[in-house]
Every structure is written in C-alpha cells, then in structure tokens.
Design a protein around this motif. Structure first.
Motif, short mmCIF file in Angstrom:
data_model
loop_
_atom_site.label_atom_id
_atom_site.label_comp_id
_atom_site.label_asym_id
_atom_site.label_seq_id
_atom_site.Cartn_x
_atom_site.Cartn_y
_atom_site.Cartn_z
N MET A 39 -31.91 -68.03 8.20
CA MET A 39 -32.36 -68.34 9.56
C MET A 39 -33.34 -67.10 10.09
O MET A 39 -32.83 -66.08 9.67
CB MET A 39 -31.34 -68.57 10.49
CG MET A 39 -30.64 -69.88 10.21
SD MET A 39 -31.51 -71.53 10.45
CE MET A 39 -31.59 -71.52 12.14
N GLU A 40 -34.19 -67.43 10.84
CA GLU A 40 -34.62 -66.41 11.79
C GLU A 40 -34.07 -66.03 12.71
O GLU A 40 -33.47 -67.15 13.55
CB GLU A 40 -36.29 -66.84 12.07
CG GLU A 40 -37.06 -66.71 11.08
CD GLU A 40 -38.49 -67.35 11.29
OE1 GLU A 40 -38.83 -67.37 12.76
OE2 GLU A 40 -39.41 -67.50 10.71
N HIS A 41 -33.58 -64.98 13.42
CA HIS A 41 -32.96 -64.63 14.50
C HIS A 41 -33.29 -63.54 15.23
O HIS A 41 -34.14 -62.60 14.82
CB HIS A 41 -31.55 -64.07 14.20
CG HIS A 41 -30.57 -65.00 13.50
ND1 HIS A 41 -30.14 -66.10 14.11
CD2 HIS A 41 -30.17 -65.35 12.09
CE1 HIS A 41 -29.40 -66.91 13.23
NE2 HIS A 41 -29.47 -66.29 12.03
N PRO A 42 -33.40 -63.69 16.68
CA PRO A 42 -33.78 -62.38 17.49
C PRO A 42 -33.11 -61.14 17.35
O PRO A 42 -31.93 -61.11 17.03
CB PRO A 42 -33.77 -63.16 18.93
CG PRO A 42 -32.79 -64.07 18.89
CD PRO A 42 -32.62 -64.61 17.60
N ASP A 43 -33.75 -60.16 17.26
CA ASP A 43 -33.33 -58.88 17.40
C ASP A 43 -33.98 -57.84 18.38
O ASP A 43 -34.79 -58.24 19.14
CB ASP A 43 -33.65 -58.10 15.95
CG ASP A 43 -34.98 -58.09 15.42
OD1 ASP A 43 -35.84 -58.24 16.19
OD2 ASP A 43 -35.12 -57.86 14.19
N ASP A 44 -33.57 -56.51 18.20
CA ASP A 44 -34.17 -55.49 19.23
C ASP A 44 -35.77 -55.66 19.29
O ASP A 44 -36.28 -55.37 20.37
CB ASP A 44 -33.64 -54.18 18.91
CG ASP A 44 -31.97 -54.06 19.51
OD1 ASP A 44 -31.35 -54.97 20.14
OD2 ASP A 44 -31.44 -53.14 18.98
N ALA A 45 -36.22 -55.50 17.92
CA ALA A 45 -37.50 -55.54 18.02
C ALA A 45 -38.23 -56.71 18.51
O ALA A 45 -39.43 -56.62 19.14
CB ALA A 45 -38.02 -55.72 16.39
N TYR A 46 -37.59 -57.92 18.54
CA TYR A 46 -38.27 -59.11 19.12
C TYR A 46 -38.29 -58.82 20.70
O TYR A 46 -39.12 -59.32 21.26
CB TYR A 46 -37.38 -60.40 18.72
CG TYR A 46 -37.90 -61.85 19.43
CD1 TYR A 46 -39.14 -62.24 18.95
CD2 TYR A 46 -37.17 -62.13 20.51
CE1 TYR A 46 -39.70 -63.43 19.74
CE2 TYR A 46 -37.74 -63.32 21.26
CZ TYR A 46 -38.92 -63.84 20.84
OH TYR A 46 -39.54 -64.74 21.59
N THR A 47 -37.04 -58.37 20.94
CA THR A 47 -36.85 -58.18 22.49
C THR A 47 -38.05 -57.22 23.14
O THR A 47 -38.73 -57.54 24.26
CB THR A 47 -35.60 -57.65 22.97
OG1 THR A 47 -34.41 -58.63 22.52
CG2 THR A 47 -35.41 -57.41 24.31
N GLU A 48 -38.29 -56.02 22.35
CA GLU A 48 -39.44 -55.19 23.01
C GLU A 48 -40.74 -56.05 22.63
O GLU A 48 -41.58 -55.82 23.51
CB GLU A 48 -39.27 -53.95 21.94
CG GLU A 48 -37.98 -53.40 22.09
CD GLU A 48 -37.76 -52.11 21.47
OE1 GLU A 48 -39.11 -51.76 20.72
OE2 GLU A 48 -36.72 -51.30 21.55
N LYS A 49 -41.11 -56.89 21.75
CA LYS A 49 -42.17 -57.53 21.38
C LYS A 49 -42.43 -58.56 22.49
O LYS A 49 -43.51 -58.59 23.20
CB LYS A 49 -42.19 -58.36 20.22
CG LYS A 49 -43.36 -59.05 19.96
CD LYS A 49 -43.19 -59.98 18.52
CE LYS A 49 -44.50 -60.83 18.31
NZ LYS A 49 -44.33 -61.77 17.03
N ALA A 50 -41.41 -59.29 22.89
CA ALA A 50 -41.50 -60.27 24.00
C ALA A 50 -41.95 -59.58 25.24
O ALA A 50 -42.52 -59.91 26.31
CB ALA A 50 -40.28 -60.91 24.15
#
Length: 490
Positions: free
Chosen positions: A166-177
């Motif tokens: 699965m794809e999961h959110p991580d710290d990098a996704y939070t910063e990107k969002a």
C-alpha cells in the motif's frame, strides 16, 4: 503625515506576536491527546518549528474559508461528522479574526494559534484520508483473526490476512501537502485528492438515499475505494482480479474479459488479501500438504498404507530426502514436522491439473480442483486459503502471449487430460498405444510479461462491465472496518 501620527490609535489587543503564537501552539500540541498518525505528524511539525501555514502578520486570508467550505460540503457527501475536523471551532475563530472579537480567554494570539493548529489538523486529516484512506487496513485486518491465546484469553498472535503493498502518508507527504496550502493551489489540491472512480461516485449517490441499516456497508466500501495499492495495472495491461465476497474472478485484458466462479478460503482458513504478479503455470503439479493439514487430518492415519495409496500421498524424510513407507510412520512422527507429505500430480490431485503461481507470503495460489462441485454453491468458502478456479484452461490461455500457437494450446489440453481440438492433436492421440495414457507434453509455462494479480474484498463492487453488485460480508471485515471508522461517522 507619518506612521507616528497614528500611534495613539494603536491597541495591543489587536497586535499579533509570533513568539506568543508559538507559545500557544506548544500548549495546543501538549493538550491534544489525539493519537492518530496524521495528528501526531501535525504535532511533530509544529514542535520542530515548522513555518506557520495559515496565519501571518496580517492575520488570516481566504484559504481558511476555502478549507472550511470544502469540509462542510464534502464531509456531508462522505457521511462523516464535522467534529474530528474541528469545523465548529474553526468557524468560530475565523469569525473572531474577521470581526476582531477578542476577550481575556480568547486573545488575538491564542485565537490565531488555535486557528493555525486546527486548520492544519483538519487539512492534513482530510487530504491524507482522501488520498490514502482514513483507516489503515494493515492494522485492522492483521489484528482481526486471533491465532493464539493464553489461558486468560489474551491474544498472543494474529493470522496475517492483508498483504497488499500500500501507499501510506509519511512526514514527506505532510510537508508536501502543506506546501500546497497556498492561495493559488489549495482549492485545486483539495479536489485532486478525492477518489475518482465510478464506484466511489456511485456509492456517494447511494449514501444520500439509503436507510441507516445500509449506511455502514456503503461507508466501508467508500473507504476501500480510498486505499491505494502500489500495484496499479497500466491502462493497456491485462490483470487478474479476485473479489472474495463475490467468489468470482475477472481476467481483464485491453479488449476482452474472462470471468469465472472461484472457491476461496473457509471462515477458519481465510484467503488473504494481496497483490502480486503471476510468474508461471505448472501443469499436473504435486501438492505439498501444509503442516496444519497434516496435523489436523493426515497424521491420525499414520501406519495406514491404504489411506495413503488411495489418495496417492507419499512421505519424505526431510533430513535424508528419502521416501518412507507409510506403514513405518506413526501419527506422532507425522506431527513432529520431520516428514513431508505430498500428493502425486495428475488426475485426482487436490490442486487439479494446473496451478498459477505468484510470489506471496502465504503460499496461496490460483489452481484447478479435483472437486468442481463447490462451484455450484452460493457460499464457496471451502478451501484452506488458495483460490480454486472454475475455468483453469481459459485462465491459462488468457495469461499467454497474444494469439498463442494452436498446437501449443492442444499440448496444454492433452497435458491437462482434455480432448485436443486440432487435427495434429487428434492424430497425436490416435497414435498412442491402445489404453496408454497421454503423456504430459507440457509441465510448465512461463507468464511473460508477468500479469498482476489482485485479491481484494468489496461487498459492493463494480464489475468490469460497469454493473454494481452487492455481496455478503463472508469474513466479517465490514464490521471491523466500520468500527475503525466510527471516529469519523456521523
């Protein structure tokens, strides 16, 4: 005139102070006991002195209203409550900032900090949930089926039932969002993260008209639509999909679909949900009997050579690799794990005449069966976890390269004990000695390119022809996922 001429009009009540805002943000982080992964990342962002997103020296701009309007509209369509997204508090604080309505309990810096924190919390929770799902299926489904319990009933371990990459959110996704939460891209990003599939839109429409008793099933299947597996077949790539509650398989190609009934794992031996790629097919495979079946079913027949002969089972000493006569092997020896029991390939083998193999952590596969009667039942949960297919030859042809050679197809038919359909095949059979068995012309076929296989679980599902169908919750997963969604549901 200069700014000094207006100095007497200055009022500290309306003065934003970055230091005080940061101080209040720290208090809000400390006071929030929400343990969800997304909120933990929000707290981590602010504790690491991440830049303010929604508040600046001039207060707040229209982006807070954009997010608030999206939440009010979309949460209703999703059947979600506004409470986990702080909608009421955000609305009140936006109004305070707009009308400059502050008091000792709600001074401007405290309101600005609360607004900053709640907007980020709501935003990250919403975009992460829409993009990846609000529930983590790895956590829910792999803690669903107890394997071992101690004398007090405490669960020591669980059966692993979900292994989709699965794809999961991580710290990098939070910063990107958070980087997308700027005036020229916020609204577009809020729309982009929404699930786009036809089934999701159909379920949204259904949600507006159904009774309360039907809501949970719809909400659970909407949540499944949000999960993103990393294995996504390309538009022109063929793939195989099994939906367990439907007990059905679809082999989907660019210009054709082959569908068939399947039999899946029984309630005690559930078929795991997974994604992989089919690598090869074995014709007339031997069945290496799992240790669980040996302990439960086979071991008690230790010493009974007739039982082993009727089923064409043989026993191998794992240490030496040599076959052992069944009359010399006791039940306790079989249960020890020092011996392998297998069934010879060919007619009557439990795996049937062909098996479709793909890498996975469960030793489950698609295969033919020597007991096709199960395909006539509605509930086809009868296997030990593997998926038995109703039309194995059709599936084999689907997995081959386009337009396979007719003689190759007849060699496969002959090897599987089927009648040939070409003159060459019929001549080959006619040339055999009377009463002789047809030789196995093919023992293995490589699948190239490898074909994606996805075993999934939808109780409301859109078939490849666009039809939406409803199926029983045969394993009880709807209830488990619905319980995990309870925080969000109205």
């Amino acid at each position: 005139m200069s700014l000094e001429d207006f100095s007497e009009m200055k009022d500290d009540v309306y003065a934003l102070d970055a230091r005080l805002i940061r101080e209040h943000l720290g208090h809000f982080c400390d006071a929030d006991n929400d343990g969800s992964t997304t909120v933990v990342r929000v707290r981590k962002y602010y504790r690491n002195e991440g830049p303010l997103v929604w508040v600046d020296a001039l207060g707040t701009d229209f982006r807070g209203d954009t997010l608030l309007a999206t939440l009010r509209a979309r949460l209703h369509d999703m059947g979600f409550s506004e409470k986990p997204f702080c909608v009421r508090q955000i609305s009140e604080d936006l109004e305070r900032m707009r009308t400059l309505t502050f008091d000792t309990k709600n001074d401007i810096n405290r309101v600005a900090a609360r607004l900053e924190y709640n907007l980020t919390k709501a935003y990250i929770r919403y975009v992460s949930g829409q993009r990846f799902g609000f529930v983590n299926p790895n956590y829910v489904l792999n803690r669903f089926d107890p394997r071992e319990q101690d004398s007090t009933g405490h669960v020591r371990s669980y059966r692993h039932l979900f292994d989709v990459d699965m794809e999961h959110p991580d710290d990098a996704y939070t910063e990107k969002a958070l980087r997308r939460a700027v005036p020229d891209s916020l609204g577009m990003y809020l729309r982009r993260v929404e699930p786009k599939g036809d089934l999701y839109r159909h379920l949204q429409t259904m949600l507006q008209t159904v009774t309360d008793s039907q809501r949970q099933r719809i909400l659970v299947n909407m949540e499944r639509c949000r999960w993103r597996g990393k294995l996504q077949p390309a538009k022109d790539e063929k793939y195989v999909l099994v939906n367990v509650p439907a007990f059905h398989l679809w082999a989907v190609g660019p210009d054709s679909v082959v569908d068939m009934r399947v039999a899946c794992g029984a309630l005690k031996t559930k078929t795991p949900l997974l994604s992989s790629r089919i690598t090869h097919m074995e014709v007339n495979p031997e069945w290496s009997i799992p240790m669980s079946i040996i302990r439960d079913d086979v071991a008690r027949h230790g010493g009974d050579s007739g039982y082993f002969a009727r089923r064409r089972y043989y026993i191998v000493d794992k240490k030496t690799g040599r076959r052992i006569s069944p009359r010399n092997v006791s039940a306790s020896m079989l249960r020890s794990g020092n011996y392998r029991v297998a069934q010879q390939g060919g007619a009557g083998n439990s795996l049937g005449r062909i098996i479709f193999r793909f890498p996975n952590n469960f030793s489950v596969f698609l295969h033919d069966t020597s007991s096709p009667g199960a395909f006539g039942r509605d509930n086809r949960g009868v296997s030990h976890g593997c998926v038995r297919v109703q039309k194995p030859f059709s599936l084999a042809v689907f997995l081959m390269e386009k337009d396979p050679d007719e003689w190759l197809l007849d060699k496969l038919r002959i090897s599987m004990g089927m009648s040939p359909e070409t003159d060459q095949g019929r001549e080959y059979i006619a040339g055999l000695a009377p009463g002789a068995k047809a030789p196995r012309l093919i023992s293995s076929l490589k699948v190239s390119p490898r074909v994606p296989i996805i075993i999934t679980y939808y109780t409301i599902f859109q078939t490849p022809d666009g039809t939406v169908r409803h199926y029983p919750d045969v394993y009880g997963y709807d209830k488990a996922i619905g319980e995990a969604l309870k925080t969000y549901i109205q």
